[in-house]
Design an enzyme around this catalytic site. Sequence first.
Site, PDB file in Angstrom:
ATOM      1  N   ASP A  33     -49.486  34.391 -38.910  1.00 26.62           N
ATOM      2  CA  ASP A  33     -49.262  33.726 -40.186  1.00 26.62           C
ATOM      3  C   ASP A  33     -48.241  34.481 -41.037  1.00 26.62           C
ATOM      4  O   ASP A  33     -48.253  35.716 -41.102  1.00 26.62           O
ATOM      5  CB  ASP A  33     -50.606  33.650 -40.927  1.00 26.62           C
ATOM      6  CG  ASP A  33     -50.507  32.967 -42.268  1.00 26.62           C
ATOM      7  OD1 ASP A  33     -50.207  31.762 -42.288  1.00 26.62           O
ATOM      8  OD2 ASP A  33     -50.740  33.640 -43.290  1.00 26.62           O
ATOM      9  N   GLU A  61     -45.042  32.234 -37.626  1.00 25.31           N
ATOM     10  CA  GLU A  61     -44.699  31.276 -38.669  1.00 25.31           C
ATOM     11  C   GLU A  61     -43.660  31.909 -39.584  1.00 25.31           C
ATOM     12  O   GLU A  61     -43.986  32.708 -40.460  1.00 25.31           O
ATOM     13  CB  GLU A  61     -45.940  30.884 -39.487  1.00 25.31           C
ATOM     14  CG  GLU A  61     -45.618  29.864 -40.578  1.00 25.31           C
ATOM     15  CD  GLU A  61     -46.566  29.913 -41.761  1.00 25.31           C
ATOM     16  OE1 GLU A  61     -46.710  28.880 -42.436  1.00 25.31           O
ATOM     17  OE2 GLU A  61     -47.143  30.981 -42.033  1.00 25.31           O
TER      18      GLU A  61
END
Length: 549
Positions: free
Chosen positions: A241, A284
Amino acid sequence: MRRPRSLPLRALVVALVALLSSACGNAPAPPPTPGPTRAASAAPDWWNGAVVYEVFVRSFRDSDGDGAGDLAGLLEKLDYLNDGDPATDSDLGVDAIWLMPIYPSPSTHGYDVTSYDAVNPTYGTLADLDRLVAACHARGIKVVLDWIPNHTSDAHPWFVDATSSPAAAHRDWYVWRSPNPGWTQPFGSGPAWFPGGGAWYYAAFWEHMPDLNWRNPAVAAEQSAAAIRWLGHGVDGFRLDAVRYLVENGPGPGQEDQPETRAALKAFADAVRAVRPDALLVGEAWADTATIAPYLGTPTAALPGGDALPLLFDFPLADAIVNGVSAGDARPIATALDAVARAYPAGTGDAPFLTNHDQVRVATRLSADPARLGLAAAILLTLQGTPFLYYGEELGLLNGDCADDACKRTPMSWDATATGGFTSGTPWWPLAPRGPTTSVAAQTGDPGSLLSRYRRLIRVRKASEALRRGGTERLAAASPGLLALVRALPGERVLVVHNLGIDTVRERLAVTAGAATPLLADPGAAIAPSPEGAEVTLPARATAIWRLE
């Protein structure tokens, strides 16, 4: 993790330009030249060419009637995803599932972690996770966990200890300043520093998610160690993330994409690969193509897919697909594909997708138009790389009736009952608006349904090594609505043609073939191959995939 930017206006701009050009009698734009060829990824690992399905466990299936999805509920539905039998066609056929955060957390989304080593009690136990992994592996499904390296919850024991005293054992596990430096968020106008523990701590996303201090070797070591402990439970990789924000060197641009961040990610990846060389690591990095590319690292003899993160989500391509399908214009997609071919190192992979848990769902963005949704699916699943599907996309699941993130993550629709077959209780969040066919039960057995199209496309992809792992040559097309690709490996060439426009297209493409075998051809699609080029006919919003001889 970050909240999405406003939806691009590309579709509106394209439409206005076309209208003005027609009104003014302008000559049509010249045909685009062929795009740069993108070589096949050299990575031999399982994820190269695989199809991955993103699951929000809380919204997938509730097994105990408390209104929240759980690991046991997901286990009940594994045969929907992949039943382990290649001879059947009643399952989706995905190769892996990515589980959004399953760790203990005070929030429903789970991105503010209070322990990296446990399972959220709402979802079950560590034993439940072990059973799920074993059942997935028995069906040939890999399991990928969400990993949140940038921050923890402010309720994490580390941060609770850090705020107790400037001399606390975990004080330097977070980022502190005094007085307040006054920076705003790297992606917004909100504050990035908050008072606590007698000073100011840095929290780029939210005051209840303090950033970890990746300059501290103890933090880096514990992040790697915790991930390795999950590998011991059989998981097959991690989705990382918010990878752009680990280390900050100052306000504004100094808070993102720093060299120290990329070095920290490479060290984390090296530690994971030392234990599990074929582990999937997908980052990401919500940015433009030029910003994403350096996170892949450098291809080496030992790591031909890149020596840092072998996959990054392709946000520019995702927007180009959805906007291009909406506008009936293939040129944004061609531009995005060409940018990747030029910017990514040779031999590296790509992670295309349509939308994810931070974005308005693709069905809402495409007005639930079945033709457009089927076309978007076909484009995604014929692209080079490792495509990711967001749960419910295969049904045309809409956004909920709000702008909150929860409305992008509403419960799955298994049947037409009031709770969608998701729970026997009251769903933790209302289901999104549904039509009579927006459910697995309604679409299963209907060969014309969106679910059937996804199932067929995944099977076509699996049946062709060129589609799964081949390189990409983008062909020139005179029609602005035509996207034509040759996917190839030694021994196999496949021609993929998509018509995004509203009129039938007949066009000769610069690809030679003595014969063409259809792998998938929508009604009305035709090809006349020859040594001088292939003449294709494709109706509006149709796809055809031919193996060339």
